[in-house]
Scaffold this active site. Structure first.
Site, mmCIF file in Angstrom:
data_model
loop_
_atom_site.group_PDB
_atom_site.id
_atom_site.type_symbol
_atom_site.label_atom_id
_atom_site.label_comp_id
_atom_site.label_asym_id
_atom_site.label_seq_id
_atom_site.Cartn_x
_atom_site.Cartn_y
_atom_site.Cartn_z
ATOM 1 N N CYS A 118 -11.461 -13.909 2.242
ATOM 2 C CA CYS A 118 -12.298 -12.628 1.815
ATOM 3 C C CYS A 118 -12.350 -12.700 0.285
ATOM 4 O O CYS A 118 -13.030 -13.526 -0.196
ATOM 5 C CB CYS A 118 -11.544 -11.257 2.348
ATOM 6 S SG CYS A 118 -12.641 -9.913 2.163
ATOM 7 N N HIS A 134 -12.526 -12.022 8.043
ATOM 8 C CA HIS A 134 -10.885 -11.856 8.584
ATOM 9 C C HIS A 134 -10.633 -12.288 10.072
ATOM 10 O O HIS A 134 -10.609 -11.398 10.707
ATOM 11 C CB HIS A 134 -10.609 -10.396 8.420
ATOM 12 C CG HIS A 134 -10.346 -9.862 7.019
ATOM 13 N ND1 HIS A 134 -9.552 -10.347 6.007
ATOM 14 C CD2 HIS A 134 -11.539 -9.162 6.131
ATOM 15 C CE1 HIS A 134 -9.521 -9.667 4.806
ATOM 16 N NE2 HIS A 134 -10.890 -8.957 4.956
ATOM 17 N N LYS A 142 -21.264 -1.366 2.669
ATOM 18 C CA LYS A 142 -20.103 -2.005 3.033
ATOM 19 C C LYS A 142 -20.413 -2.750 4.257
ATOM 20 O O LYS A 142 -21.064 -2.468 5.146
ATOM 21 C CB LYS A 142 -18.995 -1.137 3.366
ATOM 22 C CG LYS A 142 -17.692 -2.203 3.718
ATOM 23 C CD LYS A 142 -16.560 -1.103 4.171
ATOM 24 C CE LYS A 142 -15.163 -1.593 4.154
ATOM 25 N NZ LYS A 142 -14.053 -0.699 4.451
ATOM 26 N N SER A 200 -14.814 -6.960 6.123
ATOM 27 C CA SER A 200 -14.756 -5.586 5.749
ATOM 28 C C SER A 200 -14.652 -5.878 4.375
ATOM 29 O O SER A 200 -13.841 -6.283 3.411
ATOM 30 C CB SER A 200 -13.401 -5.050 6.014
ATOM 31 O OG SER A 200 -13.125 -3.959 5.497
ATOM 32 N N ARG A 206 -8.944 5.573 8.368
ATOM 33 C CA ARG A 206 -8.359 6.031 6.786
ATOM 34 C C ARG A 206 -9.346 6.506 5.835
ATOM 35 O O ARG A 206 -9.089 7.248 5.049
ATOM 36 C CB ARG A 206 -7.836 4.549 6.354
ATOM 37 C CG ARG A 206 -7.153 4.730 4.767
ATOM 38 C CD ARG A 206 -7.002 3.200 4.457
ATOM 39 N NE ARG A 206 -8.389 2.635 4.161
ATOM 40 C CZ ARG A 206 -8.365 1.291 3.904
ATOM 41 N NH1 ARG A 206 -7.263 0.670 4.079
ATOM 42 N NH2 ARG A 206 -9.738 0.734 3.810
ATOM 43 N N GLU A 222 -8.169 -13.511 10.931
ATOM 44 C CA GLU A 222 -6.757 -12.901 11.206
ATOM 45 C C GLU A 222 -6.550 -11.480 11.960
ATOM 46 O O GLU A 222 -5.446 -11.119 12.179
ATOM 47 C CB GLU A 222 -6.018 -13.071 10.045
ATOM 48 C CG GLU A 222 -5.842 -12.313 8.866
ATOM 49 C CD GLU A 222 -7.197 -12.285 8.037
ATOM 50 O OE1 GLU A 222 -7.277 -11.431 6.945
ATOM 51 O OE2 GLU A 222 -8.085 -12.933 8.232
#
Length: 305
Positions: free
Chosen positions: A142, A235, A163, A192, A249, A237
């Site tokens: 990232c 990502h 985003k 992200s 969040r 992972e």
């Protein structure tokens, strides 16, 4: 074979609950095996979560891995107890005289800053430079992928109007490469981020190979130096709930938060996420460790150049 981890690392108990075989230092010392040394520079805010995510993927290799966590001297994390950092992490200055078979450098929540405005940029540059002569193969994830491409190859990043948030299908451009062994023609990858790389910048640089991309999320995996460097803009992972946690969040706090694409069942957060990337994530990390670390690293680790 298991991963070799520091005694009492929280990830050990979490992963044992998932029936993943890990080994602490005390038991590992009784085995007469030369483990592969893997350094992880963890720049993510929630250190323990990222540790667990990466260790979960690395645990599928049949090789014994000795995991070493690196931290920056020029930055103090706000979201992880200082006791955890002191117990399990070492400063780059303490590790810079050692050689490593592999290294992973994670993303960081600073992508909307210019690189030179990041408070720890000078130390990051030192680590990027050091990795080239002290590590057999390095994964940049990232923000680290964007920063590594900028530092090593002068590839710029570009702000996105909204985003890039969700799980997107990726096309493999060179399926014969060992990193994609066992992959289907298409695989899913969580993203992200607020910035992107441009395809033309990558393919116009003869030192870089574009390995996979998406019609919607763009450049996803870039390789350099014959596999000694991989740059991953997403990502793989991420655990099943990571995007859900990020969404919950930020909603109501930021004005640019949209539902993550291709993630929730029927696009309904109440129905939970649908995991579509886990098998390829495991394959990617297993292939990296096997074909680009184990098969390439010298038996005498000091011979890494």
């Amino acid at each position: 074979m298991p991963l070799r981890l520091p005694d009492r690392l929280p990830a050990i108990d979490l992963l044992k609950q998932e029936n993943i075989f890990v080994m602490d230092d005390t038991r590992a010392h009784s085995q007469d095996i030369r483990p592969l040394k893997i350094a992880i520079l963890n720049l993510m805010p929630l250190k323990i979560t990222t540790e667990t995510d990466l260790i979960r993927l690395l645990s599928n290799t049949p090789l014994q891995l000795d995991i070493n966590f690196m931290k920056l001297k020029s930055h103090t994390p706000k979201n992880t107890p200082i006791e955890h950092m002191m117990m399990f992490y070492r400063d780059f200055s303490e590790m810079c005289h050692e050689k490593y078979d592999g290294m992973i450098i994670t993303g960081a929540p600073v992508e909307q800053l210019e690189y030179e405005d990041v408070s720890y940029w000078n130390e990051i540059k030192d680590i990027f430079s050091w990795a080239r002569t002290h590590v057999t193969s390095t994964l940049y994830i990232c923000w680290a992928a964007q920063a590594g491409l900028y530092y090593h190859y002068h590839i710029p990043k570009y702000p996105l109007p909204i985003k890039m948030f969700g799980v997107f299908p990726q096309k493999i451009l060179d399926p014969k490469l060992p990193i994609f062994r066992g992959f289907d023609d298409e695989f899913m990858m969580p993203h992200s981020r607020h910035t992107e790389l441009h395809r033309d910048d990558i393919i116009s640089n003869p030192e870089l190979s574009l390995l996979s991309e998406s019609d919607e999320s763009g450049v996803s995996i870039v390789m350099a130096r014959g596999g000694r460097e991989f740059f991953i803009t997403g990502h793989l992972e991420y655990s099943p709930n990571t995007l859900d946690n990020e969404y919950k969040r930020d909603i109501g706090i930021r004005d640019d938060v949209a539902l993550p694409k291709n993630y929730y069942r029927n696009n309904d957060p109440e129905q939970g996420p649908r995991v579509t990337w886990r098998s390829h994530a495991n394959l990617f990390y297993t292939n990296w460790v096997n074909y680009y670390v184990y098969q390439e690293t010298p038996y005498n680790i000091e011979d890494i150049r």
